[in-house]
Write an enzyme that holds these catalytic residues in place. Structure first.
Site, PDB file in Angstrom:
ATOM      1  N   SER A 176       0.793  -1.224   0.000  1.00 37.24           N
ATOM      2  CA  SER A 176       0.000   0.000   0.000  1.00 37.24           C
ATOM      3  C   SER A 176       0.826   1.274   0.000  1.00 37.24           C
ATOM      4  CB  SER A 176      -0.944   0.017   1.207  1.00 37.24           C
ATOM      5  OG  SER A 176      -0.215  -0.046   2.420  1.00 37.24           O
ATOM      6  N   HIS A 204      -5.297  -3.721  -2.599  1.00 38.11           N
ATOM      7  CA  HIS A 204      -4.964  -2.731  -3.622  1.00 38.11           C
ATOM      8  C   HIS A 204      -4.789  -3.337  -5.015  1.00 38.11           C
ATOM      9  CE1 HIS A 204      -4.447   0.471  -0.648  1.00 38.11           C
ATOM     10  NE2 HIS A 204      -3.958  -0.472   0.124  1.00 38.11           N
ATOM     11  N   LYS A 235     -12.152   0.124  -1.872  1.00 34.15           N
ATOM     12  CA  LYS A 235     -11.101   0.765  -2.675  1.00 34.15           C
ATOM     13  C   LYS A 235     -11.539   0.753  -4.137  1.00 34.15           C
ATOM     14  CE  LYS A 235      -7.495  -0.018   0.737  1.00 34.15           C
ATOM     15  NZ  LYS A 235      -8.356  -0.502   1.829  1.00 34.15           N
TER      16      LYS A 235
END
Length: 385
Positions: A176, A204, A235
């Protein structure tokens, strides 16, 4: 009574005091923050889905059917048809036999690790793994071992020396704060050889990597009974919540033992419905990933000549290493004064003297907006020199 005032002052002196700013608009490349418009490179909304009309509409429809709250834990009466539909869709989307929903990625990692290992077992963690993986390993009661970042040779050595008990290796898929990727094929092979599970945090990578955005495991071509995937839905998916996917028996056991699942109220059914709608958009809109890759290439080319180090990332996370905390925060403030919001990330989130600007790109950014950021950073470096 302990006096925190002096400690807060010390954090401020070291440029480590964290603050919040209030956003008063929907998420997107353009944000209104405390009555001022900004061009934002802050968020994890990599595909630009946080304000997608079809996803919002799915949530509104579900609100009419289910109301707002789930009102109980999933194992009591909080597991709605919307949650069931989402879990089945997630299993199909990831290509894994089963999926189990959680309220957040942090809760998922904490719960899964504690369900799989305990006293007498071993958890082996990549040094740069997310805090939730580290905390989950610590709280599990298992022996915690750390291997250098992406050092598969060292991991192999550590696992070879593990004695009795269960073994679990945990790692981010996309890290990240650095934006680089774990060597998942090698990790899976090493874990198989030593009889260890592998938990991959794909917070991610989910939605961004792999065919149709199906995630880092699909991107690496990894599928094995000893590998679990944790993905977040707040996300790239643009909603909220998280899930763990893997073999059915393993997921059934996690449901019986993950305390963060058992003792939490289920997240709202409307969010589950929105996440299901998001999966359809992720799979269908290949242009979002294509455009995102083009923006990454544009940014990297534009910043290649800077004295500040741009870490080698091919993902939407583009970290620019500044070094000193105060200098990183000053650069963030300089950009803010030009209406550009890029966060400065300082220790303890990153190692000492690696304070950075964490540039996050979205599929809704335009080439012109990225060019504006490049120009502002080039000018800032010239001023600093």
């Amino acid at each position: 009574m302990h006096d925190f005032h002096q400690q807060l002052d010390e954090l401020a002196r070291q440029s480590l005091l964290r603050t919040r700013r209030t956003v008063s608009s929907a998420q997107g490349p353009l944000l209104t923050v405390e009555a001022r418009p900004y061009l934002s490179f802050c968020s994890n909304d990599y595909l630009g889905l946080a304000n997608h009309p079809a996803i919002t509409a799915a949530a509104v429809t579900a609100l009419g059917q289910y109301g707002m709250g789930a009102a109980a834990s999933a194992l009591i009466s909080g597991h709605s048809a919307a949650h069931e539909t989402l879990e089945r869709a997630l299993a199909e989307f990831t290509g894994l036999p089963a999926a189990l929903g959680f309220g957040s990625g942090y809760m998922a990692n904490m719960g899964v690790i504690g369900a799989l290992v305990g006293a007498g077992d071993t958890v082996v963690v990549d040094r740069l793994s997310h805090a939730s993986l580290i905390d989950g390993a610590r709280l599990s009661g298992a022996s915690l071992k750390v291997f250098p970042h992406n050092d598969t040779q060292r991991l192999d050595h550590v696992l070879a020396r593990c004695g009795s008990g269960r073994k679990l290796v945990v790692t981010d898929a996309v890290f990240s704060m650095d934006g680089d990727q774990a060597p998942l094929s090698e990790l899976a092979e090493i874990c198989a050889r030593h009889g260890a599970w592998l938990l991959v945090d794909d917070a991610h990578g989910f939605g961004v990597l792999g065919p149709q955005g199906r995630g880092s495991l699909a991107h690496a071509g990894v599928r094995a009974p000893h590998v679990l995937c944790m993905g977040t839905l707040g996300k790239a998916a643009g909603v909220a919540g998280a899930f763990v996917a893997g073999e059915r028996d393993l997921l059934a056991w996690i449901m019986q033992r993950a305390r963060t699942y058992m003792f939490s109220t289920a997240h709202p059914p409307a969010l589950a419905a929105a996440a299901t709608a998001s999966l359809a958009v992720i799979a269908a809109d290949e242009w979002r990933r294509t455009h995102l890759r083009a923006l990454v290439a544009q940014l990297r080319k534009g910043l290649a000549g800077l004295s500040w180090q741009l870490l080698p990332s091919q993902t939407p996370i583009q970290p620019l290493i500044i070094g000193d905390n105060a200098r990183a925060r000053a650069l963030m403030q300089q950009l803010r004064e030009q209406g550009i919001w890029v966060p400065a990330i300082c220790p303890p989130t990153v190692p000492r003297m690696t304070a950075r600007l964490r540039i996050s790109l979205s599929a809704l950014h335009t080439q012109e907006q990225v060019a504006q950021l490049i120009e502002a950073l080039v000018q800032a470096e010239q001023v600093a020199a």
